[in-house]
Design a protein around this motif. Structure first.
Motif, PDB file in Angstrom:
ATOM      1  N   GLY A  33       0.805  -1.212   0.000  1.00 23.42           N
ATOM      2  CA  GLY A  33       0.000   0.000   0.000  1.00 23.42           C
ATOM      3  C   GLY A  33       0.836   1.260   0.000  1.00 23.42           C
ATOM      4  O   GLY A  33       0.352   2.340   0.373  1.00 23.42           O
ATOM      5  N   ALA A  34       2.121   1.146  -0.404  1.00 24.95           N
ATOM      6  CA  ALA A  34       3.008   2.314  -0.468  1.00 24.95           C
ATOM      7  C   ALA A  34       3.221   2.687  -1.933  1.00 24.95           C
ATOM      8  O   ALA A  34       2.849   1.939  -2.848  1.00 24.95           O
ATOM      9  N   ASN A  35       3.856   3.843  -2.170  1.00 27.22           N
ATOM     10  CA  ASN A  35       4.126   4.212  -3.561  1.00 27.22           C
ATOM     11  C   ASN A  35       5.241   3.339  -4.121  1.00 27.22           C
ATOM     12  O   ASN A  35       6.113   2.855  -3.381  1.00 27.22           O
ATOM     13  N   LEU A  36       5.228   3.135  -5.445  1.00 27.44           N
ATOM     14  CA  LEU A  36       6.158   2.213  -6.083  1.00 27.44           C
ATOM     15  C   LEU A  36       7.608   2.624  -5.862  1.00 27.44           C
ATOM     16  O   LEU A  36       8.503   1.785  -5.741  1.00 27.44           O
ATOM     17  N   PHE A  37       7.870   3.921  -5.816  1.00 25.67           N
ATOM     18  CA  PHE A  37       9.239   4.389  -5.700  1.00 25.67           C
ATOM     19  C   PHE A  37       9.867   3.972  -4.368  1.00 25.67           C
ATOM     20  O   PHE A  37      11.076   3.751  -4.281  1.00 25.67           O
ATOM     21  N   SER A  38       9.048   3.838  -3.310  1.00 24.11           N
ATOM     22  CA  SER A  38       9.592   3.441  -2.005  1.00 24.11           C
ATOM     23  C   SER A  38      10.164   2.024  -2.059  1.00 24.11           C
ATOM     24  O   SER A  38      11.147   1.718  -1.383  1.00 24.11           O
ATOM     25  N   GLY A  39       9.550   1.144  -2.850  1.00 23.82           N
ATOM     26  CA  GLY A  39      10.076  -0.203  -3.013  1.00 23.82           C
ATOM     27  C   GLY A  39      11.400  -0.207  -3.743  1.00 23.82           C
ATOM     28  O   GLY A  39      12.333  -0.942  -3.386  1.00 23.82           O
ATOM     29  N   LEU A  40      11.509   0.629  -4.800  1.00 22.74           N
ATOM     30  CA  LEU A  40      12.762   0.721  -5.546  1.00 22.74           C
ATOM     31  C   LEU A  40      13.875   1.302  -4.669  1.00 22.74           C
ATOM     32  O   LEU A  40      15.023   0.840  -4.725  1.00 22.74           O
ATOM     33  N   LEU A  41      13.545   2.308  -3.858  1.00 17.69           N
ATOM     34  CA  LEU A  41      14.538   2.882  -2.943  1.00 17.69           C
ATOM     35  C   LEU A  41      15.065   1.826  -1.965  1.00 17.69           C
ATOM     36  O   LEU A  41      16.269   1.757  -1.695  1.00 17.69           O
ATOM     37  N   ALA A  42      14.156   1.003  -1.460  1.00 18.88           N
ATOM     38  CA  ALA A  42      14.573  -0.052  -0.534  1.00 18.88           C
ATOM     39  C   ALA A  42      15.519  -1.029  -1.220  1.00 18.88           C
ATOM     40  O   ALA A  42      16.506  -1.483  -0.625  1.00 18.88           O
TER      41      ALA A  42
END
Length: 745
Positions: A33-42
């Motif tokens: 439920g987070a924005n896609l960019f937060s996953g890429l940053l992780a």
């Protein structure tokens, strides 16, 4: 650490991991439920920050599917993503502290059956979850690892919807061709050894094929919904605008710290489990330092919390792909992080040309490698105590999620461990000592309160009038409840049941002093009570213990002290000097139990006979045993010298050896020299062994006939003189009938 020999292979492995991690980062962000960019940053932080600090050669970190439910729940509880980021940063600090405190040592307690179950379950999930992606049915990125999916489907209902025909032909063609290509590549030795990884070829092939299919209409053309979808920034300022900062105004909110503790504990547990699992896949079997890994993960989560990324852990999917791609060092994880950063910042449009079905094919084949049928067979062969926790872990993870499944697997393993402790926490042996049978209870190195019931049961089963020895020599810790149980049994229960309780090896702080109440060495009283037949049985039982590997635990220091004032041996053993036949060991005897006379060929001579006369006439032994053995070198040489009519001195240069040959000669059969030389080895060995047996009988008769002291003792029934043969292959001793010859004249 890095070398030119490994850099190329690590770079290619990092590229393969990057291709797999890209859609996983997007999918996990979507499922959380987070924005896609937060996953890429992780993913970028996992590749650059965590890998830089980690001591693992093969583990790869990033956003974890096992945390998706926790992330979604905590974002809702805290009310904003920025408040959640503060919790992630605090969780990172907690993990760093946990690592500094050497909390990674907990990984040593994870059962191998659960770790193997985790690997197989991930393999099964990859297979099941990637099928919809392979055929173009599920257009979401591949981040849904839980049984229940965010789209209200689950692992199996998603598969059932394929029956309705919701399949994209173009995506299916690319996906299935990619699977076939990967399987064939692994089965062609020259291709498998190639420096170019198969997944890279698959991705390039899929991009080219998607362009070829584009003109053939909607059913064949690969649209955006079936391609990687990285957020595209039109400028660097817009790219940096994707970054989010934590809400420091929530520092006083207790819910932030509850969320931080939850994330830290779950992320640490998942990291340690995944780290252990990936280490098992490492072909070089290197061990990763778990506490250092926790520090690395804590630094990663601290950075993620400060710049807007999801929490990270070590991820077994990425790690298994990394190992499968041939990574040698952690350079591959760093390369994967750099490529994620480049793809997001500079090349998002080109990355968005990759079909999801091709990446699904890579994960699909990885799943088959992890869930190999050979692993199921191996675990089945290891027995139910390994197979049941393993298969329950697999089923639990597949039908719930990674964290819940692991906890269920650990709980089942703990139950099996408890059951094992309750059933057999101690080693129990019935020992035949010189004074009679003793029930020897050997306590484990760690005796906890969980062992109390089993020890109570064993003590309760002790028969009235029996002898009991409780041995704590190997115990490092004994629970106070167990000590209290032993004291009560020794002081109160045992006396009423006429049970003799001996204690040995208890530490001084336990206030249970050593008190051995049975004789584990020969005493004057025992020597007087026993008959020759009973001594023979003691020797026979000792050899049984020797061959079965259950030799008595002896306090040799105590025996030395006890026999310092005098000796009262039960028997005299005349044996060969052969190094393979030490009499005290093969009969499992202690200090002061026997006279041991050794001479080549176990023959009788003046000095040997004098020693045996002292044993019988002065020391009062009840038994004289002549112990020969198979494959005897002295007998072999004597047979050769006698048959070939050679002098021992002329053949060997030994001037005193002939006297031994003369004693053995009466037992040697008449053989022609040429016949003896032509005997095959097995027949020669058989002949020598027969001569050795006959030589034992001959020596027995010589002892009785040449010593009036021994002859009188035999006639009066005070002593027996017998022969025995030791088999150097098996360790078994056979007691001989001295009246039955082995060799016909």
């Amino acid at each position: 650490m890095f070398s030119p020999n490994t850099m190329f292979r690590d770079t290619l492995a990092g590229l393969v991991v990057f291709l797999v991690a890209l859609p996983l980062c997007l999918g996990i962000a979507l499922a959380s439920g987070a924005n896609l960019f937060s996953g890429l940053l992780a993913g970028i932080v996992g590749g650059l920050v965590v890998a830089s600090i980690s001591g693992s050669h093969s583990s790869v970190s990033g956003p974890a599917a096992g945390l998706t439910a926790i992330v979604a729940a905590q974002i809702a509880i805290l009310g904003s993503f920025e408040a959640f980021l503060l919790a992630v940063a605090v969780a990172g600090v907690i993990q760093i502290g946990f690592g500094i405190a050497k909390g990674g040592a907990l990984s040593a307690f994870f059962p191998s059956s659960v770790i193997k179950g985790l690997l197989v379950a991930i393999g099964v999930i990859l297979i099941l979850k990637q099928i919809p992606h392979l055929v173009g049915h599920d257009a979401d990125p591949e981040g849904e690892m839980s049984f229940q999916q965010p789209d209200q489907e689950n692992t199996f209902t998603e598969l059932f919807t394929l029956i309705a025909g919701d399949i994209h032909v173009g995506a299916m063609v690319i996906g299935l061709l990619s699977v076939v290509f990967l399987l064939v590549w692994d089965r062609v030795p020259n291709l498998k050894k190639s420096l170019v990884p198969a997944p890279l070829i698959v991705v390039l092939f899929s991009v080219a094929l998607s362009m070829i299919l584009r003109p053939y209409g909607a059913d064949w053309a690969i649209g955006e919904s079936h391609l990687v979808q990285i957020p595209v920034a039109s400028s660097f300022s817009e790219f940096f605008g994707f970054l989010r900062l934590p809400d420091f105004t929530q520092v006083g909110n207790p819910a932030v710290y509850i969320a931080a503790i939850t994330i830290a504990v779950v992320a640490s547990l998942e990291t340690l489990l995944n780290l252990e699992a990936v280490d098992k896949l490492d072909p070089e079997k290197r061990d990763s330092p778990p506490s250092r890994e926790l520090i690395a993960q804590g630094c990663g989560n601290l950075v993620c919390g400060l710049i807007g990324g999801l929490p990270v852990t070590s991820v077994v999917v990425r790690g298994s792909v990394n190992v499968g791609a041939g990574a040698k060092t952690k350079l591959s994880a760093l390369v994967h992080g750099v490529l994620l950063l480049v793809s997001v910042a500079i090349l998002p449009r080109y990355m968005n040309m990759i079909p999801l079905s091709a990446l699904a094919a890579i994960l699909f084949v990885t799943g088959f490698k992890l869930a190999s049928p050979q692993i199921f067979k191996q675990m089945w062969n290891e027995g139910r105590y390994q197979f049941l926790p393993f298969i329950i872990t697999v089923i639990a993870i597949v039908f719930t999620d990674l964290l819940v499944g692991i906890l269920i697997g650990l709980a089942i393993s703990v139950l099996f461990i408890l059951n094992s402790n309750l059933r057999s926490p101690i080693r129990r042996i019935v020992e035949t000592h010189l004074a009679g049978d003793v029930l020897h209870i050997e306590l484990a190195s760690q005796v906890s309160f969980l062992n109390r019931a089993a020890i109570d049961r064993v003590l309760g089963e002790a028969k009235r009038g029996s002898a009991l020895k409780i041995d704590a020599s190997q115990s490092d810790y004994i629970d106070p409840d167990v000590l209290s149980l032993i004291r009560d049994f020794k002081d109160n229960v045992a006396p009423t049941r006429n049970i003799s309780v001996s204690l040995e090896g208890f530490r001084r702080k336990y206030q249970l002093n050593d008190n051995v109440q049975f004789a584990d060495y020969s005493t004057r009283e025992l020597q007087g009570k026993l008959t020759a037949e009973q001594v023979i049985e003691i020797l026979r039982e000792g050899n049984r213990r020797f061959t079965s590997g259950s030799r008595l635990h002896r306090d040799l220091g105590r025996q030395v002290d006890a026999t310092a004032a005098g000796q009262n041996p039960l028997a005299a053993i005349l044996s060969c000097i052969d190094s393979r036949v030490p009499a005290e060991l093969v009969f499992d005897l202690g200090v002061g139990d026997i006279f041991s006379v050794r001479v080549a060929g176990n023959v009788i001579g003046t000095k040997t006979l004098g020693s045996l006369e002292f044993a019988v006439g002065v020391a009062g032994v009840k038994l004289v045993t002549v112990l020969g053995h198979t494959r005897c070198g002295a007998v072999t040489s004597s047979v050769k010298f006698v048959v070939q009519k050679l002098s021992a001195q002329s053949a060997t240069g030994c001037e005193h050896l002939q006297s031994i040959v003369d004693e053995i000669e009466p037992s040697v059969p008449a053989l022609a020299a040429d016949t003896f030389d032509r005997l095959p080895k097995d027949q020669l060995d058989e002949t020598v062994d027969r001569v050795a047996r006959q030589n034992v009988r001959h020596t027995v008769k010589q002892i009785i006939s040449r010593s009036s002291v021994i002859q009188d003792a035999v006639n009066e029934g005070r002593v027996k003189v017998i022969g025995a043969m030791y088999d150097v292959k098996s360790g078994v001793i056979e007691f001989l009938d001295s009246d039955k010859p082995d060799i016909e004249p």
